[in-house]
Design a protein around this motif. Structure first.
Motif, PDB file in Angstrom:
ATOM      1  N   GLU A 157      78.463  38.672   6.927  1.00 42.12           N
ATOM      2  CA  GLU A 157      77.640  38.993   7.934  1.00 42.12           C
ATOM      3  C   GLU A 157      76.117  38.873   7.258  1.00 42.12           C
ATOM      4  N   HIS A 197      83.627  41.659   4.977  1.00 47.35           N
ATOM      5  CA  HIS A 197      83.027  41.700   6.192  1.00 47.35           C
ATOM      6  C   HIS A 197      81.360  41.604   5.874  1.00 47.35           C
ATOM      7  N   LEU A 245      79.416  42.814  11.953  1.00 48.11           N
ATOM      8  CA  LEU A 245      79.303  41.349  11.998  1.00 48.11           C
ATOM      9  C   LEU A 245      78.242  40.835  12.980  1.00 48.11           C
ATOM     10  N   CYS A 246      77.470  39.838  12.550  1.00 49.37           N
ATOM     11  CA  CYS A 246      76.187  39.160  13.175  1.00 49.37           C
ATOM     12  C   CYS A 246      76.744  38.457  14.296  1.00 49.37           C
TER      13      CYS A 246
END
Length: 688
Positions: free
Chosen positions: A71, A67, A2-3
């Motif tokens: 992201e 997910h 994830l960012c």
């Protein structure tokens, strides 16, 4: 992964409306720059008032590709700007709201021929879909958003016309008609259906002849029954191969127990690593019944280890069962990565397993067979303990001791890793499946703790999910029960309570199952075709009211309810239940025989009519002991009813009690054979 962007702190200070939700999946998106909203009347009205298209994005917290899309797209400011300016964006937890998921999944399947999660639909302000798909890379998603937005602004009639046709397709796709022609259920039809099904089975690795393999517990459970009652050794061998290869594979956690969602290869090796409650519940039931049938030690190990995993990772102190563990977890670089919790490198394993590494390497295939990617290994077996011990000239007892040592070492090592996130919402239907898993395990292994856990959860459901008017709630989170239940919740809970009655002979559970059936008939039953809607007649109306009939990873609500009606009709001599169950099967007759793998639980019901099915009544002070003796065996074509004294409430027990004696009555449709005192002789009557 994830960012974590430079303005993450700013986002956290200004969350979107999902911050007010309880769903772990929705909360995962609460800090996205997308102005996400929950599905509710207020949000839907806003779309109409502003005449904006709706983005309906559906997923679940353990979903890896959900997910990834978050992201790439939903945490991206430029994508968020487009969505916020042109759309009302709604996030849906498909596990909380399967009714919404059913409709838009159907739409995507009609548009593209396939489906999956994340599920992303774009709909008119009134909810009718005009575009849909699953995962989209950022550039493609941006292009879609701009093109669809432009189309609706410049040519709304084209969008509306397409939505009208698509919605008609959704509404017509699962229409079930009342079959007035009462076709006879025939033994030969069941045989031919299985013969047809058999052509698609993988004889090497088990399961179906496909590269991506899902455990299909209700399909395998029917094949177990079929191999037993029809004495089909080919199907028996096929089933044993499937159960063994799944237990040997990486889809089964060789260290902590429990099954992942599915494997990405034909040998059950590399899974998508999310662990779902419903998979593990049903697979415990399957392995328990297989163990009853042939007492294979491997099956016992799978049952015990899987329930050990459920008890440790998915069970609350109040007895409720949580929903899932995520596919992703943080790796050594503190980044989210799929499978990081589960894989090991060869160097790690050599460091951990010091004394007998060469033996370990051979047992768990730290070689080309067990390699995943980039030097990562997911443990997989390809031989039985007996053959492995023989190969290495050691005893099986010695090997078992060594394996326990290895698992202890690897559990300790894994405990140092960051655990995958837990989805701690409690769903009634999935908890019901787990009740049944524990009761089936109790039948097979006689572990009293399993029965205690099942009873604790069943009482939790009665105390928290059962409303005062007899209706059920779907969801429980943070001490609060919400969402009106679906027919899936009623079906699985009725089934679980019947199973619980058979292992306890406590009439409370049979009575509860009948009351729930009456509520289901009142609120979900369609008298025009004798089938059950997925949603209650009290629920908010969506663009279509679905009727789920196909048996997928979880059997359909309709097939479970039909099987339960069949059983309850025998317990209570209820002719109405009998008529409904038969009519439902008549409605489905042609589809079941044409596509048996997709209707396995319907085939189970059909077998009840084509082969002898017995009511076994146990009456007297030794009823519990005899019940235990019966359940040590795999006998799929009976229901059990029992009492230690006189019972006038259940027709099957009426006038059967004799002071100081215990009798076993083997009956068929209320007509009983000569009563027996010995379990062995009663079983002989059933097997004749």
């Amino acid at each position: 992964m994830l960012c974590i962007s430079c303005n993450e702190k700013q986002k956290k200070a200004n969350p979107n409306e999902l911050a007010n939700e309880t769903s772990p999946y929705l909360l995962q998106h609460a800090n996205n720059p997308v102005n996400w909203k929950a599905w509710n009347d207020k949000t839907l009205q806003l779309a109409k008032d502003e005449n904006k298209l709706i983005v309906i994005s559906i997923g679940y917290s353990a979903c890896h590709w959900c997910h990834v899309m978050e992201e790439e797209s939903f945490a991206n400011d430029s994508i968020a700007k487009i969505m916020n300016a042109n759309f009302i964006s709604i996030k849906v937890d498909r596990e909380e709201r399967p009714d919404i998921d059913n409709i838009y999944m159907n739409a995507v399947q009609l548009m593209t021929g396939s489906g999956g999660w994340p599920l992303n639909c774009i709909a008119l302000p009134d909810g009718r879909p005009i575009f849909g798909g699953t995962y989209f890379p950022k550039e493609q998603w941006e292009e879609i958003l701009l093109n669809i937005s432009k189309l609706y602004k410049e040519n709304p009639k084209k969008a509306i016309d397409f939505a009208t046709k698509l919605t008609e397709g959704i509404q017509n796709s699962e229409l079930i008609t009342l079959k007035k022609d009462k076709t006879e259920f025939k033994d030969i039809d069941v045989k031919n259906a299985v013969l047809n099904w058999q052509q698609n089975l993988d004889t090497i690795y088990g399961g179906s002849k496909i590269d991506v393999k899902f455990p299909m517990p209700n399909s395998l459970e029917f094949l177990l029954r079929y191999s037993y009652q029809f004495e089909d050794n080919n199907i028996k061998k096929q089933l044993e191969t499937t159960l063994t290869k799944m237990a040997f594979g990486g889809i089964y956690d060789q260290i902590n127990g429990g099954f992942s969602r599915y494997s990405t290869d034909k040998k059950w090796h590399i899974p998508h690593f999310e662990k779902m409650l419903y998979d593990n519940a049903q697979l415990v039931s399957l392995y328990a019944k297989a163990y009853q049938n042939d007492k294979k030690e491997l099956y016992k190990t799978v049952i015990e280890e899987t329930l050990g995993f459920v008890n440790k990772e998915l069970t609350d102190k109040n007895g409720a069962f949580f929903s899932s563990l995520d596919a992703d977890s943080k790796n050594t670089e503190n980044k989210l990565e799929e499978g990081a919790y589960y894989y090991f490198t060869k160097q790690e394993l050599q460091h951990l397993i010091v004394d007998d590494y060469s033996l370990f390497e051979d047992y768990y295939n730290i070689n080309d067979f067990g390699l995943w990617e980039k030097g990562r290994y997911v443990l997989i077996r390809n031989s039985s303990n007996e053959s492995f011990a023989k190969k290495h000239k050691i005893t099986t007892d010695a090997l078992s001791t060594i394996i326990k040592k290895w698992k202890t070492i690897l559990k300790t090592a894994r405990a140092q890793k960051v655990k995958p996130n837990l989805d701690d919402k409690v769903l009634t239907s999935w908890n019901a499946l787990m009740i049944k898993g524990y009761t089936d395990a109790y039948k097979a292994l006689r572990n009293e703790d399993y029965l205690k856990i099942a009873l604790k959860n069943a009482n939790f459901i009665l105390n928290n999910q059962l409303q005062k008017d007899g209706n059920l709630y779907r969801n429980y989170k943070n001490g609060k029960s919400t969402i009106n239940a679906y027919s899936e919740d009623y079906a699985t809970l009725i089934d679980a309570f019947i199973n619980l009655y058979e292992v306890t002979l406590d009439e409370k559970w049979l009575t509860a199952s009948k009351k729930l059936m009456e509520v289901t008939l009142k609120n979900y039953f369609n008298k025009e075709n004798n089938m059950f809607y997925f949603t209650s007649n009290k629920d908010q109306k969506l663009i279509s009211r679905k009727v789920k009939v196909d048996d997928n990873v979880i059997a359909s609500p309709n097939s479970i309810l039909a099987n339960c009606l069949f059983k309850l009709s025998l317990y209570y001599y209820d002719s109405t239940y009998t008529k409904i169950a038969k009519q439902m099967l008549h409605n489905m007759h042609d589809d079941v025989l044409e596509s048996p793998s997709g209707y396995s639980n319907w085939l189970n019901l059909m077998t009840n009519y084509t082969r002898p099915f017995y009511e076994v009544a146990l009456v007297g002070n030794k009823a519990q002991d005899i019940k235990n003796e019966l359940q040590n065996n795999y006998i799929p074509n009976i229901i059990i009813v029992g009492s230690t004294d006189e019972n006038e409430h259940i027709p099957l027990l009426k006038d059967k009690f004799v002071e100081d004696e215990t009798y076993i009555y083997v009956c068929n449709l209320g007509t009983c054979k000569l009563p027996q005192k010995e379990t062995k002789k009663a079983i002989e009557l059933i097997l004749k």
